[in-house]
Every structure is written in structure tokens, then in C-alpha cells.
Design an enzyme around this catalytic site. Sequence first.
Site, PDB file in Angstrom:
ATOM      1  N   HIS A 175     -27.254  -2.211  41.500  1.00 41.29           N
ATOM      2  CA  HIS A 175     -27.199  -3.303  40.436  1.00 41.29           C
ATOM      3  C   HIS A 175     -26.889  -4.399  41.052  1.00 41.29           C
ATOM      4  CE1 HIS A 175     -28.379  -0.183  37.910  1.00 41.29           C
ATOM      5  NE2 HIS A 175     -27.500   0.833  38.188  1.00 41.29           N
ATOM      6  N   ASP A 221     -33.057   6.763  41.226  1.00 41.53           N
ATOM      7  CA  ASP A 221     -32.040   6.868  40.495  1.00 41.53           C
ATOM      8  C   ASP A 221     -32.269   6.649  39.101  1.00 41.53           C
ATOM      9  OD1 ASP A 221     -28.541   5.749  41.126  1.00 41.53           O
ATOM     10  OD2 ASP A 221     -29.432   5.371  39.077  1.00 41.53           O
ATOM     11  N   HIS A 259     -31.066   5.128  36.699  1.00 46.97           N
ATOM     12  CA  HIS A 259     -30.875   3.829  36.342  1.00 46.97           C
ATOM     13  C   HIS A 259     -31.970   2.775  37.132  1.00 46.97           C
ATOM     14  CE1 HIS A 259     -26.646   5.671  35.527  1.00 46.97           C
ATOM     15  NE2 HIS A 259     -26.975   4.979  34.351  1.00 46.97           N
ATOM     16  N   ASP A 282     -28.294  10.889  40.103  1.00 54.74           N
ATOM     17  CA  ASP A 282     -27.872  10.829  38.754  1.00 54.74           C
ATOM     18  C   ASP A 282     -29.184  11.208  38.156  1.00 54.74           C
ATOM     19  OD1 ASP A 282     -29.048   8.556  38.986  1.00 54.74           O
ATOM     20  OD2 ASP A 282     -27.408   7.234  38.198  1.00 54.74           O
TER      21      ASP A 282
HETATM   22  N1  ZLM Z   1     -18.230   0.940  29.431  1.00 53.38           N
HETATM   23  N2  ZLM Z   1     -13.785   5.255  33.133  1.00 53.38           N
HETATM   24  C1  ZLM Z   1     -24.883   3.216  37.064  1.00 53.38           C
HETATM   25  C2  ZLM Z   1     -23.901   2.240  36.208  1.00 53.38           C
HETATM   26  C3  ZLM Z   1     -23.646   2.602  34.613  1.00 53.38           C
HETATM   27  C4  ZLM Z   1     -21.754  -0.679  30.176  1.00 53.38           C
HETATM   28  C5  ZLM Z   1     -20.354   0.809  28.688  1.00 53.38           C
HETATM   29  C6  ZLM Z   1     -17.350   1.461  30.238  1.00 53.38           C
HETATM   30  C7  ZLM Z   1     -20.325   4.307  32.241  1.00 53.38           C
HETATM   31  C8  ZLM Z   1     -18.842   4.725  32.464  1.00 53.38           C
HETATM   32  C9  ZLM Z   1     -15.443   3.691  33.815  1.00 53.38           C
HETATM   33  C10 ZLM Z   1     -12.417   5.753  33.304  1.00 53.38           C
HETATM   34  C11 ZLM Z   1     -25.881   3.585  39.432  1.00 53.38           C
HETATM   35  C12 ZLM Z   1     -22.649   0.443  30.620  1.00 53.38           C
HETATM   36  C13 ZLM Z   1     -19.438   1.734  29.272  1.00 53.38           C
HETATM   37  C14 ZLM Z   1     -16.781   3.117  29.562  1.00 53.38           C
HETATM   38  C15 ZLM Z   1     -19.465  -1.208  29.205  1.00 53.38           C
HETATM   39  C16 ZLM Z   1     -21.925   3.056  32.510  1.00 53.38           C
HETATM   40  C17 ZLM Z   1     -14.200   4.296  33.921  1.00 53.38           C
HETATM   41  C18 ZLM Z   1     -17.327   6.425  31.619  1.00 53.38           C
HETATM   42  C19 ZLM Z   1     -16.200   5.848  32.428  1.00 53.38           C
HETATM   43  O1  ZLM Z   1     -14.562   7.232  32.041  1.00 53.38           O
HETATM   44  C20 ZLM Z   1     -14.879   5.961  32.483  1.00 53.38           C
HETATM   45  C21 ZLM Z   1     -11.650   4.948  32.266  1.00 53.38           C
HETATM   46  C22 ZLM Z   1     -16.694   4.526  33.173  1.00 53.38           C
HETATM   47  C23 ZLM Z   1     -17.825   4.073  33.086  1.00 53.38           C
HETATM   48  C24 ZLM Z   1     -18.564   5.899  31.722  1.00 53.38           C
HETATM   49  N3  ZLM Z   1     -20.604   2.966  32.603  1.00 53.38           N
HETATM   50  C25 ZLM Z   1     -21.387   4.995  31.818  1.00 53.38           C
HETATM   51  N4  ZLM Z   1     -22.313   4.261  32.078  1.00 53.38           N
HETATM   52  C26 ZLM Z   1     -22.981   1.715  32.480  1.00 53.38           C
HETATM   53  C27 ZLM Z   1     -22.938   1.561  33.952  1.00 53.38           C
HETATM   54  C28 ZLM Z   1     -24.725   2.853  38.521  1.00 53.38           C
HETATM   55  O2  ZLM Z   1     -25.815   5.087  39.302  1.00 53.38           O
HETATM   56  O3  ZLM Z   1     -27.247   3.084  38.853  1.00 53.38           O
HETATM   57  C29 ZLM Z   1     -25.922   3.120  40.856  1.00 53.38           C
HETATM   58  C30 ZLM Z   1     -24.491   3.664  41.421  1.00 53.38           C
HETATM   59  N5  ZLM Z   1     -22.311   0.821  32.017  1.00 53.38           N
HETATM   60  O4  ZLM Z   1     -23.200   1.074  30.020  1.00 53.38           O
HETATM   61  C31 ZLM Z   1     -20.763  -0.421  29.186  1.00 53.38           C
HETATM   62  C32 ZLM Z   1     -22.056  -1.327  28.940  1.00 53.38           C
HETATM   63  C33 ZLM Z   1     -18.303  -0.253  29.883  1.00 53.38           C
HETATM   64 ZN    ZN Z   2     -27.715   5.379  38.272  1.00 55.82          ZN
HETATM   65 CA    CA Z   3     -34.519   3.962  39.238  1.00 53.69          CA
END
Ligand code: ZLM
Ligand code: ZN
Ligand code: CA
Length: 392
Positions: A150, A185, A187, A279
Amino acid sequence: SPSCADDKKRRVSYYYDPGIAPIDFGKEHVMVPARVAMAHSLVGVYGMLGDMRRLRTRPATEAEIRRYHSPEYVGLLRDLTPESYANNASLRQKAQEHHGIGVGGDADCPAFARLWEYCRGYAGGSLAAARAVVDGASDIAINWSGGMHHACHAKASGFCYVNDIVLAINELLDCFRRVIYVDIDAHHGDGVQEAFVDSNRVMTLSFHRYDTKGCRKWFFPGSGDVDEIGKDTGRYYSLNVPLDAGVGDDEYHKLFKPVVGKAMEVFQPEAIVLQCGADSLSGDRLGGMELSVRGHAECVSYLRSFNLPLLLLGGGGYTINHVASTWCYETAVAIGKERELPDEIPRHGYELFYENQGNKLHYRTSPAPASKKSSNTAETTKGKVLEHLSEI
Ligand code: ZLM
Ligand code: ZN
Ligand code: CA
């Protein structure tokens, strides 16, 4: 073209930096770099380290990272620490407003301790992997700490800061005319697609979970529609296979093999980069897909069977015992020893992590049978992607 009985050995290089183990994105953050240490530990206890050339390399330099990322952004990554983030208001503002870092206690891309070291490490690994296949020393090169698909030119996104994949592909392009990038992946591989969107020398092909725009349960990053196909010279060289949540091995491979097979046939790449984000496995904390370890690894075997220089990179994966099991098994696939791995996980120090998968590499999955509706959607998607490919 792929053959079924594929017993030919491959020369495999493998990158692992023990510096990854203590990297901490923050309390309860879902991205846990130590999963790579767990995978490495399994690879070791299964006796596979002697079957590979170990890539010892220095961390990527600032200049190497600037081959894709903006100087301003690279300078920021270098200077960011939890302390500078807390004490330097202008640095913090720049990070948040322009470069996707920080913002809130639950930030996807926080400014954590040793961030720069971490980025230089995994990027250096992917560059070394690319060089190992370029100089002909290896047929396959592995970096499970890479695959951060990403990251953008001047912006961190989705737990990714430096796009090691783009750096590695650029390295391959110095020597190979055409490179195919396949992304399993859960995503969408948006950062890699964006970097090569107008190129006809790199074909990007991402399989991912996708919920139609405006849908309540919108899945990150929201891009990767089947009609995103690249621009200008790169038209038809960006391909996307959006999938419904819950897709299992059978449905996945009804799409994966025909689509990848056709892409290989029409594009005729000279090298392959496979992002093996874990994932998409059943039971992942974020992915919502239903692949088994064998189903996921089947993608690796299939691409390996084309006998082209192959880079295997990591990516996502949030149920860390599943991730480690999968990348260990895929390392075995690379060296051609997957049939020799006992299913029972040996004692190696991390064995307690595998208790809730019965201490078995191939943990049990329970995919729901594909519904008529989702099978129809998948057929339509396959038809559209093959139609795009027929334009080349
Ligand atoms: N919020 N903590 C995949 C990347 C996925 C953006 C909604 C954060 C999380 C997630 C972070 C501890 C790859 C979004 C989500 C909650 C804005 C995403 C920190 C839980 C936590 O518990 C959490 C406090 C966090 C982040 C869930 N973020 C789930 N999904 C995605 C990014 C990366 O696998 O493709 C490659 C390595 N972000 O959905 C939000 C819109 C931030
Ligand atoms: Zn992913
Ligand atoms: Ca993919």
C-alpha cells in the site's frame, strides 16, 4: 508452461533479519512483525535453512529508497521517532497532514520506535532478493518481511511505509523486459498498481476482497474494481479480481489458475513477483476470506511451475500462527520439500502459539459452500478479466 509433476529442484535464496522480532507497531496494533520471526523459527526447526542460500545484506540506503519515494517523505521517515513525533509540532503536522503517519491512538501507520530501521531492513531484503535472481545466483528468492503493497510515493498507508515491492520490481526492470506482479493478499495491491499504472512492462494482478462502493461493510482500501485496468500505454496491464468475503480454495482457484495462466500466456513475462499476504487465509483477524494453507500455497506452486525467476514476498496476515504456518509451508514449496514436512509442529520455543490450531501446520478450515449467487459473480468477474487480457 506449467507441468503437473514438478520435481525439478530450484536454487532458493532466503532473507531473514533478526532485527524484525522486537519491532512493535504499538499496543494492540494488528500488525505484528514478530510473525516473521515465528515463520523463520518454523523454517529452522523443519530443517530447511540448509536447503537455501541465506541472503545477508545491509539495510536499504536512503538513495535506494528514493528511487521510488519522494526525498521529503524519505527524510521524514528517517527523522521520525516517538520522541520527535511528540516534541516537534511541525514534524508531527507534516507527518499527519501530508504523509499518512500518526493521527489518533488507533493509527494504521503510527510513528513507532525504530521505524526507519524496520523500513530499511525489509526494503533491503526485497532488493537483495531481486538482485539474487537478476545475477542468476538463484531461481527463487524469499523475503517474508516484505510485500508492503500500500505504500505510496510520498505517503504511508495500510501499515506500509516503504513500498519494497516497487523497489524490487524496478531492480528487476534493469535486467528483464517484462515483470508480472501477482498479489494474493486479501487487500487490493493499490500502491504497486499506482506505481506502474501507465507501464506496459509491468503487469499487476491483484486478487482481493472487494465490496461495491457505498456498501456498509466497505473493505480497505476500497479500490480494485474489475474495471480498473491501467492508463495510456499501461491500459490492460493493471488487472483486478475483486472477490466476495468468504471465498474458499475451490472458488479462488476457479479464478486464479485461468486468469494467471492467461496473463502468463499473453504477457510473456521474464520474471514473477508474488506477494503472499496471508490475510486471505481462513480465520484471519481482518481478511474475512477462507483459504486453507494448501489453497494459499497452491498459488506459489502454480507460479513456481512456470520456471521463471520468482520473488516471494510477505504482506498482510493478522492471525500470526496461521501466517507463520503458511510462510513456512510456502518456503517448503519453494525448495520442493512440501511433501516431506510433518504436519505435527515440532517443539521449537514458539509451539504454544499453535495450540489453538491443534499443533498442526494444516489447521482445520470450514469454508461455507459457495452460494449460487457468489459463483455467478465469480464467473462474470472471470469473463471480464479474460476479456481485458484478450485486448493485449
Ligand atoms: N482505523 N489498533 C492492510 C491494511 C488495512 C482505515 C479504519 C483504525 C485496521 C485496524 C490499528 C490498536 C495489508 C482502514 C480503521 C482502527 C481508519 C484497517 C491499531 C484494528 C487496529 O486495534 C487496532 C489500537 C488498528 C487497525 C484494526 N485497519 C483494520 N483494517 C485498514 C488498513 C494491510 O494487509 O494489505 C498489507 C500489509 N484501515 O480500514 C480506517 C479506515 C483507521
Ligand atoms: Zn492485507
Ligand atoms: Ca490482493
